[in-house]
Motif scaffolding. Structure first.
Motif, short mmCIF file in Angstrom:
data_model
loop_
_atom_site.label_atom_id
_atom_site.label_comp_id
_atom_site.label_asym_id
_atom_site.label_seq_id
_atom_site.Cartn_x
_atom_site.Cartn_y
_atom_site.Cartn_z
N GLU A 250 26.09 4.15 -30.51
CA GLU A 250 27.21 5.05 -30.82
C GLU A 250 27.89 5.51 -29.53
OE1 GLU A 250 28.11 9.26 -33.18
OE2 GLU A 250 26.06 8.47 -33.05
N ALA A 251 27.10 5.74 -28.49
CA ALA A 251 27.68 6.13 -27.20
C ALA A 251 28.58 5.03 -26.66
CB ALA A 251 26.57 6.44 -26.21
N GLU A 252 28.18 3.79 -26.79
CA GLU A 252 29.00 2.68 -26.31
C GLU A 252 30.30 2.58 -27.10
OE1 GLU A 252 26.49 -0.69 -26.67
OE2 GLU A 252 25.21 -0.16 -24.96
N ARG A 253 30.22 2.80 -28.40
CA ARG A 253 31.43 2.73 -29.22
C ARG A 253 32.42 3.83 -28.83
NH1 ARG A 253 33.16 5.57 -33.16
NH2 ARG A 253 31.17 6.69 -33.38
N ILE A 254 31.91 5.03 -28.62
CA ILE A 254 32.79 6.14 -28.24
C ILE A 254 33.44 5.86 -26.88
CG2 ILE A 254 32.83 8.58 -27.59
CD1 ILE A 254 30.59 9.02 -29.64
N ALA A 255 32.64 5.37 -25.94
CA ALA A 255 33.16 5.13 -24.59
C ALA A 255 34.25 4.07 -24.59
CB ALA A 255 32.02 4.70 -23.67
N GLN A 256 34.12 3.05 -25.42
CA GLN A 256 35.12 1.98 -25.45
C GLN A 256 36.46 2.45 -25.98
OE1 GLN A 256 34.76 -1.48 -24.44
NE2 GLN A 256 33.09 -0.45 -23.37
N THR A 257 36.48 3.53 -26.73
CA THR A 257 37.74 4.02 -27.30
C THR A 257 38.27 5.28 -26.62
OG1 THR A 257 36.50 5.27 -28.97
CG2 THR A 257 37.21 3.05 -29.56
N GLU A 258 37.43 5.99 -25.86
CA GLU A 258 37.85 7.28 -25.32
C GLU A 258 37.80 7.38 -23.81
OE1 GLU A 258 35.99 10.66 -27.10
OE2 GLU A 258 36.04 9.83 -29.14
N HIS A 259 37.14 6.47 -23.14
CA HIS A 259 36.98 6.65 -21.69
C HIS A 259 38.32 6.52 -20.98
CE1 HIS A 259 35.42 6.35 -17.61
NE2 HIS A 259 34.27 6.79 -18.09
N PRO A 260 38.67 7.45 -20.10
CA PRO A 260 39.99 7.41 -19.44
C PRO A 260 40.19 6.20 -18.54
CG PRO A 260 38.60 9.14 -18.51
CD PRO A 260 37.91 8.66 -19.74
N PHE A 261 39.12 5.63 -18.00
CA PHE A 261 39.26 4.45 -17.16
C PHE A 261 39.84 3.29 -17.96
CE2 PHE A 261 36.99 1.03 -14.53
CZ PHE A 261 38.05 0.95 -13.64
N ILE A 262 39.36 3.12 -19.19
CA ILE A 262 39.87 2.05 -20.06
C ILE A 262 41.28 2.37 -20.52
CG2 ILE A 262 39.51 0.86 -22.27
CD1 ILE A 262 36.52 1.32 -21.93
N LEU A 263 41.52 3.61 -20.93
CA LEU A 263 42.85 3.97 -21.43
C LEU A 263 43.90 3.86 -20.34
CD1 LEU A 263 41.90 7.05 -23.65
CD2 LEU A 263 42.25 4.67 -24.34
N ALA A 264 43.56 4.22 -19.11
CA ALA A 264 44.51 4.08 -18.00
C ALA A 264 44.85 2.62 -17.77
CB ALA A 264 43.92 4.70 -16.74
N ALA A 265 43.86 1.76 -17.85
CA ALA A 265 44.11 0.33 -17.67
C ALA A 265 45.01 -0.22 -18.77
CB ALA A 265 42.79 -0.43 -17.63
N LEU A 266 44.82 0.25 -20.00
CA LEU A 266 45.67 -0.21 -21.11
C LEU A 266 47.11 0.26 -20.94
CD1 LEU A 266 43.23 0.34 -24.13
CD2 LEU A 266 43.87 -1.83 -23.07
N HIS A 267 47.30 1.48 -20.51
CA HIS A 267 48.66 1.97 -20.26
C HIS A 267 49.31 1.22 -19.10
CE1 HIS A 267 48.70 5.14 -23.19
NE2 HIS A 267 47.66 5.76 -22.67
N ASP A 268 48.53 0.88 -18.09
CA ASP A 268 49.07 0.08 -16.98
C ASP A 268 49.54 -1.29 -17.49
OD1 ASP A 268 48.70 2.00 -15.05
OD2 ASP A 268 46.73 1.26 -14.45
N ALA A 269 48.77 -1.89 -18.42
CA ALA A 269 49.17 -3.18 -18.98
C ALA A 269 50.47 -3.05 -19.78
CB ALA A 269 48.04 -3.73 -19.87
N ASP A 270 50.60 -1.96 -20.54
CA ASP A 270 51.85 -1.74 -21.29
C ASP A 270 53.03 -1.58 -20.34
OD1 ASP A 270 50.42 -1.83 -23.64
OD2 ASP A 270 50.23 0.35 -23.82
N ALA A 271 52.84 -0.84 -19.27
CA ALA A 271 53.93 -0.65 -18.31
C ALA A 271 54.32 -1.97 -17.66
CB ALA A 271 53.50 0.36 -17.24
N ALA A 272 53.34 -2.82 -17.38
CA ALA A 272 53.65 -4.12 -16.76
C ALA A 272 54.45 -5.00 -17.71
CB ALA A 272 52.35 -4.81 -16.36
N ASP A 273 54.13 -4.98 -19.00
CA ASP A 273 54.92 -5.75 -19.98
C ASP A 273 56.36 -5.26 -20.04
OD1 ASP A 273 52.75 -7.36 -20.61
OD2 ASP A 273 52.11 -6.09 -22.28
N LEU A 274 56.54 -3.96 -19.99
CA LEU A 274 57.89 -3.40 -20.03
C LEU A 274 58.65 -3.68 -18.74
CD1 LEU A 274 56.92 -0.05 -21.75
CD2 LEU A 274 58.41 -1.80 -22.73
#
Length: 468
Positions: A250-274
């Protein structure tokens, strides 16, 4: 020594807090509100917020004014040669000089209103907003690190304080042991070797106490750097198990959806596409309305004036720019691919952290139980060795060794209890939930959206929202 050991163990594990003592939550609140590194990260995010109104300016009107004012002097020399038609041999020469002074002046008010830019501004604005979201996640990362550093510094001071008290108590016990050994030697019960062994162990105990004091001073320095104040009287620290999930999965599942390191990387990918779409807009035509109003006086000669206005449609169609735009688009596509791979790297790193910290937490729990059992056994062993030594069945060295084993067990328990608390916060950090909101540190934490909303729609005004 038993009473001292009970005191220092309670210092780490829990117990009644001293009046007006600093608490772990209080230390984290201080760090959250006053840590300069965290405040610098907040200022950095506020600067990133400004990229959104900068992008929005691409479709806003632009107005500029120009003015000229000066002094002009003119000197006009005219020469004339007149020939008489009836007598070509006769002629007259005339010369006239005219001096003039004027004050030429002009003023122009020009404007441009973009109408269509190939959706460049729209995509740049969306990319800037994604950058803001990524910046917020990085701010959360910094917040987590500062709070975790505060927890570590707090527990290190408690651990090193307890270790120092144990070492000082050990020195007192060794002094008493040396005194008793010398008395037995005077009565002829033991040899000089026993006295030397007691003296050597006392010297070693003093050295360990000095090292423990140095370690405590270093921990106090780190605490001062992170929290901002000197540690006075610290209350016992407690783990944060109430905020942790029941299983590692359960800890791994929460971390994959809430950890700021992952979310920052996803937002960076969105910015690069734009960014790709914004660059591709340079292949498209652009249209804007331009115009100006002007007045000119005495620019050509004295007494003349020109006043006018114009409005035009400006169409720009790119045909070939030497391959520059094409190269930039290709470069942006490679960057976008890198950002997507960075998101995969972030997921793997966070998963590794969760498993490592979860294992460390379980190990700390086991170590506490083992250390408590070890202490109880070492206390019984020391008592038995002392009693047997009175009957001549044990040597002084065996007594000293038993005392050292008990000291090591007690220090081991202190370290395990410190690791137990720190590991629980490490797991919470790996989940992405080590924050002011989850811990309930302050009723009104720092909200980065407030500044963003204040500046997003501004059309002007160089003053910051806080008045600077």
């Amino acid at each position: 020594m038993r009473s001292v050991a009970c005191f220092v163990i309670c210092l780490i594990a829990g117990g009644a807090a001293t009046a007006r003592a600093e608490t772990l939550m209080g230390a984290m609140s201080r760090a959250y509100n006053a840590n300069p590194q965290l405040n610098a990260s907040r200022a950095e995010l506020r600067a990133i917020d400004e990229k959104v109104p900068q992008a929005l300016a691409g479709m806003r009107p632009r107005v500029s004014g120009d003015g000229y004012l000066g002094v002009q002097r003119n000197r006009l020399i005219t020469q004339q040669h007149d020939i008489y038609p009836n007598d070509p041999t006769q002629s007259d020469f005339s010369k006239s000089i005219q001096n003039g002074k004027s004050v030429p002046r002009a003023a122009t008010l020009a404007f441009e209103q973009p109408i269509f830019d190939g959706f460049k501004t729209q995509n740049q604005t969306l990319a800037a907003e994604s950058g803001v979201f990524a910046g917020r996640e990085r701010l959360r990362l910094t917040e987590q690190r500062i709070l975790f550093d505060a927890v570590t510094a707090y527990m290190d001071v408690l651990r090193d304080t307890a270790a120092l008290k144990l070492q000082e108590s050990n020195v007192a016990v060794l002094k008493e042991q040396l005194r008793q050994t010398r008395e037995r030697y005077e009565y002829g019960q033991i040899t000089p070797t026993d006295v030397s062994q007691a003296e050597a162990r006392l010297a070693g105990g003093k050295s360990m106490a000095s090292a423990a004091r140095a370690a405590l001073d270093a921990s106090i320095g780190v605490y001062r750097k992170i929290v901002g104040v000197e540690p006075k009287t610290l209350s016992p620290g407690a783990p944060v198990d109430r905020l942790l999930p029941k299983s590692r999965e359960e800890a791994e599942r929460i971390a994959q959806t809430e950890h700021p390191f992952i979310l920052a990387a996803l937002h960076d990918a969105d910015a690069a596409d734009l960014d790709i779409k914004a660059l591709e807009a340079d292949f498209m035509p652009k249209f804007s309305i331009i115009g100006d109003i002007f007045t000119q006086t005495d620019l050509v000669g004295l007494g003349n004036r020109n006043v006018g206005a114009k409005i035009l449609g400006h169409l720009n169609v790119p045909i070939y720019e030497g391959g520059l735009t094409s190269s930039r688009v290709r470069q942006a596509k490679e960057t976008a691919g890198q950002r997507r791979l960075n998101a995969d790297v972030a997921r793997a790193e966070v998963l590794s952290l969760v498993r490592a910290y979860w294992g460390a937490l379980q190990a700390a729990k086991t170590q506490i139980a083992a250390a408590q059992t070890q202490i109880a056994a070492a206390e019984r062993a020391l008592y038995g060795v002392r009693e047997e030594a009175k009957a001549g069945q044990r040597t002084t060295l065996e007594i000293l060794n038993a005392q050292q084993e008990l000291l090591n067990a007690r220090i081991g328990l202190v370290i395990a209890q410190r690791d137990r608390v720190v590991a629980s916060y490490a797991v919470l950090s790996a989940l992405g939930r080590l924050s002011s909101g989850w811990l309930g540190l302050t009723p009104l934490g720092y909200d980065p959206a407030i500044h963003f909303d204040q500046v997003k729609g501004l059309w002007g005004d160089p003053m910051t929202p806080d008045g600077r």
